[in-house]
Design a protein around this motif. Structure first.
Motif, PDB file in Angstrom:
ATOM      1  N   ARG A 447     -24.526  11.661  -5.927  1.00 16.80           N
ATOM      2  CA  ARG A 447     -23.304  10.922  -6.219  1.00 16.80           C
ATOM      3  C   ARG A 447     -23.691   9.530  -6.692  1.00 16.80           C
ATOM      4  O   ARG A 447     -24.561   8.874  -6.126  1.00 16.80           O
ATOM      5  CB  ARG A 447     -22.421  10.787  -4.961  1.00 16.80           C
ATOM      6  CG  ARG A 447     -21.815  12.097  -4.478  1.00 16.80           C
ATOM      7  CD  ARG A 447     -20.743  12.579  -5.463  1.00 16.80           C
ATOM      8  NE  ARG A 447     -20.081  13.802  -5.004  1.00 16.80           N
ATOM      9  CZ  ARG A 447     -20.519  15.026  -5.212  1.00 16.80           C
ATOM     10  NH1 ARG A 447     -21.661  15.201  -5.859  1.00 16.80           N
ATOM     11  NH2 ARG A 447     -19.861  16.072  -4.776  1.00 16.80           N
ATOM     12  N   GLY A 448     -23.014   9.063  -7.738  1.00 19.43           N
ATOM     13  CA  GLY A 448     -23.205   7.687  -8.176  1.00 19.43           C
ATOM     14  C   GLY A 448     -22.804   6.714  -7.085  1.00 19.43           C
ATOM     15  O   GLY A 448     -22.152   7.082  -6.100  1.00 19.43           O
ATOM     16  N   ASN A 449     -23.179   5.466  -7.296  1.00 18.45           N
ATOM     17  CA  ASN A 449     -22.938   4.439  -6.278  1.00 18.45           C
ATOM     18  C   ASN A 449     -21.907   3.441  -6.803  1.00 18.45           C
ATOM     19  O   ASN A 449     -22.227   2.589  -7.632  1.00 18.45           O
ATOM     20  CB  ASN A 449     -24.247   3.728  -5.935  1.00 18.45           C
ATOM     21  CG  ASN A 449     -24.082   2.693  -4.844  1.00 18.45           C
ATOM     22  OD1 ASN A 449     -22.987   2.430  -4.374  1.00 18.45           O
ATOM     23  ND2 ASN A 449     -25.195   2.099  -4.438  1.00 18.45           N
ATOM     24  N   PRO A 450     -20.654   3.515  -6.343  1.00 22.21           N
ATOM     25  CA  PRO A 450     -19.617   2.588  -6.829  1.00 22.21           C
ATOM     26  C   PRO A 450     -19.844   1.151  -6.378  1.00 22.21           C
ATOM     27  O   PRO A 450     -19.174   0.239  -6.883  1.00 22.21           O
ATOM     28  CB  PRO A 450     -18.330   3.152  -6.223  1.00 22.21           C
ATOM     29  CG  PRO A 450     -18.764   3.933  -5.032  1.00 22.21           C
ATOM     30  CD  PRO A 450     -20.107   4.488  -5.377  1.00 22.21           C
ATOM     31  N   ASP A 451     -20.800   0.919  -5.470  1.00 24.13           N
ATOM     32  CA  ASP A 451     -21.070  -0.432  -4.983  1.00 24.13           C
ATOM     33  C   ASP A 451     -22.240  -1.101  -5.704  1.00 24.13           C
ATOM     34  O   ASP A 451     -22.703  -2.169  -5.283  1.00 24.13           O
ATOM     35  CB  ASP A 451     -21.365  -0.392  -3.480  1.00 24.13           C
ATOM     36  CG  ASP A 451     -20.166   0.088  -2.674  1.00 24.13           C
ATOM     37  OD1 ASP A 451     -19.029  -0.264  -3.049  1.00 24.13           O
ATOM     38  OD2 ASP A 451     -20.370   0.813  -1.685  1.00 24.13           O
ATOM     39  N   LEU A 452     -22.725  -0.496  -6.778  1.00 20.14           N
ATOM     40  CA  LEU A 452     -23.827  -1.095  -7.528  1.00 20.14           C
ATOM     41  C   LEU A 452     -23.436  -2.463  -8.092  1.00 20.14           C
ATOM     42  O   LEU A 452     -22.291  -2.678  -8.493  1.00 20.14           O
ATOM     43  CB  LEU A 452     -24.242  -0.184  -8.685  1.00 20.14           C
ATOM     44  CG  LEU A 452     -25.005   1.092  -8.331  1.00 20.14           C
ATOM     45  CD1 LEU A 452     -25.141   1.975  -9.569  1.00 20.14           C
ATOM     46  CD2 LEU A 452     -26.382   0.769  -7.755  1.00 20.14           C
ATOM     47  N   GLU A 453     -24.418  -3.357  -8.144  1.00 14.18           N
ATOM     48  CA  GLU A 453     -24.229  -4.653  -8.777  1.00 14.18           C
ATOM     49  C   GLU A 453     -24.839  -4.631 -10.179  1.00 14.18           C
ATOM     50  O   GLU A 453     -25.593  -3.716 -10.536  1.00 14.18           O
ATOM     51  CB  GLU A 453     -24.884  -5.752  -7.941  1.00 14.18           C
ATOM     52  CG  GLU A 453     -24.290  -5.896  -6.548  1.00 14.18           C
ATOM     53  CD  GLU A 453     -22.838  -6.342  -6.591  1.00 14.18           C
ATOM     54  OE1 GLU A 453     -22.467  -7.053  -7.549  1.00 14.18           O
ATOM     55  OE2 GLU A 453     -22.085  -5.979  -5.681  1.00 14.18           O
ATOM     56  N   ASN A 493     -32.154   2.096  -9.941  1.00 11.01           N
ATOM     57  CA  ASN A 493     -33.022   3.265  -9.915  1.00 11.01           C
ATOM     58  C   ASN A 493     -32.580   4.175  -8.772  1.00 11.01           C
ATOM     59  O   ASN A 493     -31.738   3.811  -7.950  1.00 11.01           O
ATOM     60  CB  ASN A 493     -34.484   2.860  -9.739  1.00 11.01           C
ATOM     61  CG  ASN A 493     -35.441   3.878 -10.344  1.00 11.01           C
ATOM     62  OD1 ASN A 493     -35.093   5.039 -10.536  1.00 11.01           O
ATOM     63  ND2 ASN A 493     -36.653   3.433 -10.640  1.00 11.01           N
ATOM     64  N   PHE A 494     -33.165   5.379  -8.712  1.00 17.61           N
ATOM     65  CA  PHE A 494     -32.819   6.331  -7.657  1.00 17.61           C
ATOM     66  C   PHE A 494     -33.272   5.810  -6.294  1.00 17.61           C
ATOM     67  O   PHE A 494     -34.294   5.128  -6.181  1.00 17.61           O
ATOM     68  CB  PHE A 494     -33.478   7.685  -7.920  1.00 17.61           C
ATOM     69  CG  PHE A 494     -32.894   8.430  -9.083  1.00 17.61           C
ATOM     70  CD1 PHE A 494     -31.724   9.156  -8.942  1.00 17.61           C
ATOM     71  CD2 PHE A 494     -33.510   8.382 -10.327  1.00 17.61           C
ATOM     72  CE1 PHE A 494     -31.181   9.846 -10.018  1.00 17.61           C
ATOM     73  CE2 PHE A 494     -32.976   9.057 -11.412  1.00 17.61           C
ATOM     74  CZ  PHE A 494     -31.800   9.789 -11.251  1.00 17.61           C
ATOM     75  N   ASN A 495     -32.504   6.154  -5.262  1.00 20.46           N
ATOM     76  CA  ASN A 495     -32.953   5.852  -3.910  1.00 20.46           C
ATOM     77  C   ASN A 495     -34.053   6.846  -3.511  1.00 20.46           C
ATOM     78  O   ASN A 495     -34.370   7.776  -4.262  1.00 20.46           O
ATOM     79  CB  ASN A 495     -31.781   5.870  -2.917  1.00 20.46           C
ATOM     80  CG  ASN A 495     -31.092   7.235  -2.868  1.00 20.46           C
ATOM     81  OD1 ASN A 495     -31.603   8.241  -3.377  1.00 20.46           O
ATOM     82  ND2 ASN A 495     -29.921   7.278  -2.256  1.00 20.46           N
ATOM     83  N   ARG A 496     -34.619   6.673  -2.354  1.00 24.82           N
ATOM     84  CA  ARG A 496     -35.759   7.511  -1.953  1.00 24.82           C
ATOM     85  C   ARG A 496     -35.387   8.974  -1.822  1.00 24.82           C
ATOM     86  O   ARG A 496     -36.219   9.861  -2.037  1.00 24.82           O
ATOM     87  CB  ARG A 496     -36.344   6.992  -0.645  1.00 24.82           C
ATOM     88  CG  ARG A 496     -37.029   5.640  -0.777  1.00 24.82           C
ATOM     89  CD  ARG A 496     -37.760   5.259   0.493  1.00 24.82           C
ATOM     90  NE  ARG A 496     -38.497   4.006   0.326  1.00 24.82           N
ATOM     91  CZ  ARG A 496     -39.267   3.474   1.268  1.00 24.82           C
ATOM     92  NH1 ARG A 496     -39.395   4.093   2.453  1.00 24.82           N
ATOM     93  NH2 ARG A 496     -39.901   2.335   1.054  1.00 24.82           N
ATOM     94  N   ALA A 497     -34.156   9.263  -1.458  1.00 24.66           N
ATOM     95  CA  ALA A 497     -33.726  10.651  -1.283  1.00 24.66           C
ATOM     96  C   ALA A 497     -33.250  11.274  -2.589  1.00 24.66           C
ATOM     97  O   ALA A 497     -32.905  12.460  -2.611  1.00 24.66           O
ATOM     98  CB  ALA A 497     -32.605  10.714  -0.253  1.00 24.66           C
ATOM     99  N   LEU A 501     -28.027   6.025  -6.397  1.00 25.32           N
ATOM    100  CA  LEU A 501     -28.716   4.948  -7.092  1.00 25.32           C
ATOM    101  C   LEU A 501     -28.576   3.646  -6.317  1.00 25.32           C
ATOM    102  O   LEU A 501     -27.584   3.446  -5.602  1.00 25.32           O
ATOM    103  CB  LEU A 501     -28.148   4.779  -8.506  1.00 25.32           C
ATOM    104  CG  LEU A 501     -28.312   5.982  -9.442  1.00 25.32           C
ATOM    105  CD1 LEU A 501     -27.361   5.877 -10.615  1.00 25.32           C
ATOM    106  CD2 LEU A 501     -29.751   6.073  -9.941  1.00 25.32           C
ATOM    107  N   GLU A 502     -29.563   2.752  -6.494  1.00 27.40           N
ATOM    108  CA  GLU A 502     -29.535   1.462  -5.814  1.00 27.40           C
ATOM    109  C   GLU A 502     -30.081   0.378  -6.736  1.00 27.40           C
ATOM    110  O   GLU A 502     -30.822   0.662  -7.686  1.00 27.40           O
ATOM    111  CB  GLU A 502     -30.390   1.499  -4.537  1.00 27.40           C
ATOM    112  CG  GLU A 502     -29.900   2.445  -3.471  1.00 27.40           C
ATOM    113  CD  GLU A 502     -30.795   2.436  -2.243  1.00 27.40           C
ATOM    114  OE1 GLU A 502     -31.848   1.745  -2.282  1.00 27.40           O
ATOM    115  OE2 GLU A 502     -30.457   3.108  -1.257  1.00 27.40           O
ATOM    116  N   ASN A 503     -29.739  -0.885  -6.442  1.00 29.58           N
ATOM    117  CA  ASN A 503     -30.348  -2.033  -7.122  1.00 29.58           C
ATOM    118  C   ASN A 503     -31.641  -2.383  -6.391  1.00 29.58           C
ATOM    119  O   ASN A 503     -31.645  -3.162  -5.445  1.00 29.58           O
ATOM    120  CB  ASN A 503     -29.406  -3.242  -7.105  1.00 29.58           C
ATOM    121  CG  ASN A 503     -28.126  -2.995  -7.868  1.00 29.58           C
ATOM    122  OD1 ASN A 503     -27.093  -2.678  -7.303  1.00 29.58           O
ATOM    123  ND2 ASN A 503     -28.202  -3.167  -9.176  1.00 29.58           N
TER     124      ASN A 503
END
Length: 648
Positions: A447-453, A493-497, A501-503
């Motif tokens: 799932r995408g991350n709606p909290d991305l900056e 980029n992708f998170n570890r799992a 995605l994360e900043n």
């Protein structure tokens, strides 16, 4: 390059058109249209700028935007195959998604592309009058995506005072290639118009390297078409103008490391805009409104065949709506400043994406939309007789991320005693998370991350240009050197799992752009550009993929007679790191590996048969280099095209 820790770009030039090019019928080659919308000499703008005119495009034989970008200083073009294939541009070591492309001042990056990157392989250049490339951060003027630079495509305009002008181009050559264009433009009283159609068809060449043992020598064909129509009215103080542009490509594709005879794509874009502009108070204040819509549709189909039972049917649809109110005010002399100008305005954008791709068990779906509004202002002025200053500020307000405040400032100091210009500039920029990054889904596990900056950057540059009095003329040679330094933070980029995605990433790039132009004779001008770039992941210190350390381009314009122009061009790209590599058996190789260096030689010759008719020949990759700009995709093979263009 670790020691080169201070320098770099600000495409502070508030260039190109905030609301398109004023009321003038045609851009002036020696000037840049800045954020103040006042035509300004390029040497007064504190940024590294390259301008390609219509004459450059024709004399050098550029068919596509990718070909035109390949030799621009500070850039590395990576194309996965021949004409029409996916092409990415990396400016000063930043990511390909960090390049913002405009059409007549309006952003045209496809919202449905997962990262918001622009495909430079799609665009034909028959209706393009001028390309302005500004290297360095441009978000203070254009908002999201302008971290590495801004590229503005300025379409052809009607000639002033000419009721009817008919122009065109027809050519054919190797690889089953045929190209044609036909248009008409003119001015009738207060009215002006331009209509044009263009097309290209080619069987292409084999994009799969011959080193692959499974290579079948299958070629990748392209059928491309485009149409443009502009109609306008102007009375000297006010104007109204409409523009409609359509572009569609049908192309064959390959899978790495095997040829695939059933893989094909269709890429279509509609672009339309309506704008109006009025001069108030004897031209002191110019105000304008613009409404623009861009619609992109891409579909890729791969049917089962003897090589693979897999089936692909990917569909991407993206739309961008833009509303803009732009103003420029000529302030004149203000205290110790002269030629002062102010630009300000409000821009509202709405993006939407409806996309599905991938196999049934790995289906990627994005269905989302978002809006943003920006307030922006810029000033420029001259202090004394030598120092030009400019600055800009923009606040982007978004409904689904925190927005960003961008700024830029710069100065140009003229030193006429040594025929030099010193430039320095700095600024911030950002790239908003794409709709896929925020709201995309892959099956049930991603799932995408709606909290991305937003991804953010700070960059600065310092450089000089000097004219040298040799060969019997004051500017017999021009030397330019620019040092640039860019830091990007909060990269996505992708998170570890690999579930979202994360900043989490940081990167840096620094380097030097060096240019030399020699004018040893009236009939000869040569140019040489060498860019040295060190781009690295700040966390691992690993080199960033597809950013070669050295890129060198050389070219010349020889005109031994008034009718003949010969334009050779050489591009050398040094070894380039890549994270997606394959051995000769087609096996994937993990880790960072280096693609070999490559050299491509092009040659175009034009002969003016009559004042209205010019015959030409375009030779591409004359050395038949098998260099791989992207591992697994070879540069197009040797080709020759002959044709004629006319203007009546």
């Amino acid at each position: 390059m670790k020691s080169m820790n201070r320098a770099a770009p600000l495409a502070l030039a508030l260039p190109l058109l905030l609301s398109a090019p004023g009321l003038a019928q045609q851009a002036i080659p020696e000037t840049i249209v800045t954020a103040t919308r006042i035509p300004t000499e390029a040497e007064r703008v504190p940024a590294a700028i390259t301008v390609l005119t219509r004459a450059d495009i024709e004399e050098r034989g550029y068919q596509t935007l990718a070909e035109a970008m390949a030799t621009v200083p500070g850039m590395n073009l990576v194309q996965g195959g021949g004409l029409g294939q996916q092409a990415s541009v990396f400016i000063r070591g930043t990511a390909s998604r960090h390049v913002l492309v405009l059409l007549d001042g309006v952003p045209v990056n496809d919202p449905s592309e997962a990262n918001g990157a622009f495909n430079f392989g799609n665009e034909l250049l028959g209706d393009i009058e001028r390309i302005e490339i500004v290297r360095g951060p441009g978000s203070a003027l254009y908002g999201s995506g302008a971290i590495g630079g801004v590229i503005n495509l300025v379409t052809r305009r009607a000639p002033a005072g000419v009721p009817v002008q008919v122009f065109g181009d027809v050519a054919g050559g190797s690889q089953g290639t045929a190209r044609g264009a036909l248009g008409a433009a003119g001015s009738l009283g207060n009215w002006n118009y331009m209509v044009m159609g263009q097309g290209l068809t080619t069987q292409g060449s084999d994009a799969t390297p011959s080193r692959f043992r499974a290579d079948t020598k299958e070629t990748e064909a392209l059928r491309a078409g485009a149409g443009t129509a502009r109609f306008g009215w102007a009375d000297g103080t006010s104007m109204v103008e409409g523009l409609l542009r359509w572009r569609e490509n049908q192309l064959d594709l390959d899978n790495i490391p095997n040829d695939d005879p059933n893989y094909e794509g269709n890429d279509r874009r509609w672009f339309g805009q309506l704008r109006t502009e009025t001069r108030l108070f004897d031209g002191v204040w110019t105000t304008g409104l613009r409404a623009a819509v861009t619609e992109d549709r891409r579909r890729y189909i791969n049917l089962p065949d003897a090589r693979s039972s897999a089936s692909t049917d990917d569909l991407y649809r993206g739309q961008r709506q833009t509303l803009d109110w732009g103003n420029r005010v000529r302030l004149g002399d203000v205290g110790p400043f002269s030629m002062a100008g102010l630009a300000f305005g409000v821009t509202h954008e709405r993006e939407s994406v409806d996309a599905t791709s991938g196999s049934p068990g790995f289906r990627t779906v994005t269905d989302a939309r978002a809006s943003s509004t920006a307030l922006h202002a810029g000033v420029q002025a001259r202090l004394g007789d030598r120092l030009d200053l400019s600055a800009g500020l923009r606040q982007d307000l978004a409904e689904d991320y925190d927005g960003f405040l961008s700024w830029r400032a710069g100065a140009v100091l003229a030193v006429p005693e040594v025929a030099s210009r010193l430039r320095v500039s700095a600024g911030t920029a950002f790239k908003a998370p794409s709709l896929y990054q925020r709201f995309g889904r892959i099956g049930s596990f991603f799932r995408g991350n709606p909290d991305l900056e937003a991804e953010t950057s700070f960059a600065w540059e310092a450089g000089f240009d000097t004219d040298l009095p040799i060969f019997g003329r004051r500017d017999g040679a021009t030397v330019g050197v620019t040092y640039f330094n860019t830091r990007t933070n909060d990269l996505i980029n992708f998170n570890r799992a690999f579930s979202s995605l994360e900043n989490i990433e940081k990167a840096s790039s620094q380097g030097v752009e060096m240019e030399l132009r020699l004018r040893p004779a009236r009939w000869l001008e040569t140019r040489l550009a060498w860019t040295i770039t060190d781009a690295r992941d700040e966390v691992t210190d690993a080199p960033l993929a597809r950013r070669p350390r050295n890129v060198v381009s050389a070219g010349a314009r020889l005109s031994p007679t008034d009718r003949l122009v010969i334009a050779p061009e050489v591009l050398f790209t040094g070894p380039s790191p890549d994270t997606a590599s394959y051995d000769d058996s087609g096996n994937f190789l993990s880790g960072v590996r280096y693609n070999k260096s490559g050299t491509v030689l092009n040659l175009t010759a034009s002969y003016r048969v009559t004042p209205a008719i010019t015959a030409y020949a375009e030779g591409r990759n004359l050395g038949n280099s098998r260099w791989e700009p992207a591992n697994g995709f070879v540069t197009p093979g040797r080709s020759l095209l002959v044709g004629t263009r006319f203007v009546f």
